[in-house]
Design a protein around this motif. Structure first.
Motif, mmCIF file in Angstrom:
data_model
loop_
_atom_site.group_PDB
_atom_site.id
_atom_site.type_symbol
_atom_site.label_atom_id
_atom_site.label_comp_id
_atom_site.label_asym_id
_atom_site.label_seq_id
_atom_site.Cartn_x
_atom_site.Cartn_y
_atom_site.Cartn_z
ATOM 1 N N ARG A 1 -4.749 20.064 15.188
ATOM 2 C CA ARG A 1 -3.737 19.004 15.157
ATOM 3 C C ARG A 1 -4.393 17.669 14.805
ATOM 4 N N ASP A 2 -4.423 16.975 13.687
ATOM 5 C CA ASP A 2 -5.132 15.812 13.425
ATOM 6 C C ASP A 2 -4.140 14.909 12.768
ATOM 7 N N THR A 3 -4.444 13.758 12.433
ATOM 8 C CA THR A 3 -3.648 12.535 11.550
ATOM 9 C C THR A 3 -4.804 11.864 10.598
ATOM 10 N N GLN A 4 -4.544 11.962 9.445
ATOM 11 C CA GLN A 4 -5.235 11.247 8.496
ATOM 12 C C GLN A 4 -4.477 10.620 7.718
ATOM 13 N N LEU A 5 -4.826 9.548 7.226
ATOM 14 C CA LEU A 5 -4.128 8.587 6.158
ATOM 15 C C LEU A 5 -4.795 8.690 4.700
ATOM 16 N N ASN B 1 0.972 -1.437 -0.005
ATOM 17 C CA ASN B 1 0.231 -0.080 0.086
ATOM 18 C C ASN B 1 0.992 1.192 0.133
ATOM 19 N N GLU B 2 0.319 2.346 -0.910
ATOM 20 C CA GLU B 2 0.964 3.622 -0.694
ATOM 21 C C GLU B 2 0.375 4.401 0.422
ATOM 22 N N VAL B 3 0.950 4.878 1.442
ATOM 23 C CA VAL B 3 0.340 5.743 2.543
ATOM 24 C C VAL B 3 0.894 6.940 2.722
ATOM 25 N N ASP B 4 -0.046 8.116 2.780
ATOM 26 C CA ASP B 4 0.541 9.310 2.819
ATOM 27 C C ASP B 4 -0.126 9.703 4.124
ATOM 28 N N ILE B 5 0.648 10.707 5.219
ATOM 29 C CA ILE B 5 0.322 10.993 6.396
ATOM 30 C C ILE B 5 -0.188 12.575 6.128
ATOM 31 N N LEU B 6 -1.268 12.691 6.647
ATOM 32 C CA LEU B 6 -1.814 14.193 6.650
ATOM 33 C C LEU B 6 -2.150 14.500 8.059
ATOM 34 N N THR B 7 -1.476 15.820 8.310
ATOM 35 C CA THR B 7 -1.691 16.407 9.685
ATOM 36 C C THR B 7 -2.107 17.810 9.890
ATOM 37 N N ASP B 8 -2.377 18.148 8.596
ATOM 38 C CA ASP B 8 -3.026 19.577 8.855
ATOM 39 C C ASP B 8 -4.352 19.551 7.827
#
Length: 501
Positions: free
Chosen positions: A274-278, A138-145
């Motif tokens: 401040r959160d975390t989404q993939l 899997n290709e996973v990007d971390i989004l925090t903003d």
């Protein structure tokens, strides 16, 4: 003399009447107390699957607030009935079980199996508990903003070719909520199949006006489970807390972000969010899709979704992240995500980093954290520095103070509001999702988390935690000792209600 005699007699009779009234009032109060106590015992102890701490917390509510407490329990305390559980579980007959069965063999085909021994135990646990599909590459990007997250999400929605499936706890009727609905309306006009599930409690009602334009062009919108429940059978304490977006079966979003202006830092009360989404590309999206299918079919009275290649296409992702998507909720007594959290903490050898806006663990989680710390594992926990729910935050402070007394590193995020729900252990296993580190997420809410097995992703997550430390304050025992007696009373009292918050 006669008048005096009559006056005395009236006073005596009055006192007797008052005495009899007081006597009967005492009897009535005693009777109500006895009946209330017996009813409370029968009500909360009859469920053999309810956690014992929740039982005593509800007993406290029912005894402190006679009669009114039962109304509170009626609305917030009852568990889903067997009929609802059965109805939700039978939605699995879509072919999803065949995917899980076929992919169970992946556990045995992982390269470098010696390095993957601990990960295999997780994979088996979730396959056994929930048939949680295991996927590689899997290709996973971390989004925090929030700005970055919604920019990428809207870009992917604009590029959709077949379908857009969305499930959020909160979709507010505000600026960003209307921007999302406007975009979905445009896609529905193009012939793209658009489906939205939201939680009416989290979204402040059904918001018929918000979705009117989307429905008018063929978009489908459902309030989670609401169409089936009448007002007096509503379990308002069981919320759809999941956050999922699936686009064309190829791209998926999972994590902590909802849809609302505060998630973009537009509300002064919270400041920066401040959160975390993939953002996931690969077969892991198929597991998110299956979760959405199950929730949609449990909710809608109309078009049921069935397994097809249009919704579960073959993917050609070439990433390096292995993952499972794990769901939990009051429709099951297994508590899959809770078991995953507990196992992660228990098996850590070197480090544990936790971020959660609501840190209200049960005794097993607390014991596991303390044992890990005493065993030489570096444990770091980050919580917000400001509340969004007062009782919940005060209870969080209580448990943070306990950890600080144990010498565990506890940090308060000062830049804004911390809403991320993440755990990383030993730079190799990560979980990101909707489930907080609290009893509500363990047992009451419908949640979904990604469990990811990747050293490179774990290192990225830990680097993000290190960056957050620049905007955080270490909470020491001295910090808690300086708090006022009234404040300490509030978080000690809030702790008593933690099983039902």
């Amino acid at each position: 003399m006669l008048m005096q005699h009559k006056t005395v007699r009236i006073i005596v009779l009055f006192k007797r009447s008052v005495g009899m009234f007081e006597h009967w009032m005492v009897l009535i109060v005693e009777f109500v107390f006895i009946i209330n106590t017996l009813a409370a015992i029968l009500t909360v102890f009859r469920d053999r699957y309810r956690d014992i701490t929740a039982i005593w917390a509800w007993m406290l509510v029912l005894l402190l607030f006679p009669i009114v407490g039962f109304l509170i329990y009626f609305l917030f305390g009852r568990k889903l009935s067997g009929n609802h559980i059965f109805t939700m579980q039978t939605q699995q007959i879509m072919g999803i079980d065949r995917i899980a069965t076929n992919q169970q063999q992946e556990v045995l085909s992982v390269s470098d199996p010696e390095h993957f021994v601990e990960e295999q135990s997780f994979i088996r646990l979730f396959l056994q508990n929930e048939q949680a599909i295991f996927t590689n590459q899997n290709e996973v990007d971390i989004l925090t903003d929030g700005h970055d997250m919604f920019e990428k999400l809207f870009s992917d929605i604009r590029a959709a070719k077949h379908h857009i499936n969305i499930e959020f706890y909160t979709i507010y009727n505000d600026k960003i909520g209307n921007e999302l609905v406007d975009l979905l309306t445009e896609k529905a006009k193009e012939g793209i199949r658009v489906r939205v599930i939201f939680d009416s409690w989290g979204s402040g009602g059904k918001n018929a006006k918000l979705y009117k334009r989307l429905r008018a062009v063929g978009g489908q919108v459902e309030a989670f489970l609401m169409p089936r429940w009448h007002l007096f059978s509503l379990h308002v304490n069981n919320h759809d807390h999941r956050k999922l977006v699936i686009i064309d079966g190829n791209i998926g979003y999972i994590g902590g972000f909802n849809v609302g202006d505060q998630y973009l830092g537009r509300l002064k009360k919270f400041g920066y969010w401040r959160d975390t989404q993939l953002r996931v590309v690969g077969d892991g999206v198929l597991a998110m899709q299956s979760r959405f299918f199950t929730d949609w079919n449990a909710t809608t009275k109309n078009e049921k979704l069935e397994f097809s290649e249009n919704y579960f296409p073959s993917t050609n992702a070439s990433g390096d992240v292995a993952m499972q998507v794990v769901s939990s909720g009051p429709d099951s007594d297994t508590r899959q995500i809770y078991q995953g959290y507990l196992r992660m903490i228990s098996m850590a050898h070197e480090s544990i980093t936790i971020q959660s806006p609501y840190f209200i663990p049960n005794s097993a989680i607390m014991d596991a954290i303390e044992v890990a710390a005493r065993s030489g594992v570096r444990v770091r926990v980050m919580i917000p520095s400001k509340p969004d729910h007062m009782f919940v935050y005060r209870a969080t402070e209580y448990y943070a103070s306990v950890l600080a007394q144990e010498g565990i590193e506890v940090y308060a995020y000062d830049k804004g509001f911390l809403h991320a729900k993440t755990i990383v252990i030993d730079d190799k296993i990560v979980t990101v999702g909707s489930a907080n580190m609290d009893i509500r997420s363990f047992a009451l809410n419908f949640e979904v988390n990604a469990f990811l097995y990747s050293q490179s992703l774990a290192l990225k997550m830990n680097n993000i935690f290190e960056q957050d430390l620049a905007d955080a304050t270490l909470l020491t025992p001295k910090y808690f000792a300086k708090q006022s007696g009234w404040l300490r009373f509030k978080y000690f009292f809030s702790r008593l209600l933690t099983p039902i918050l």
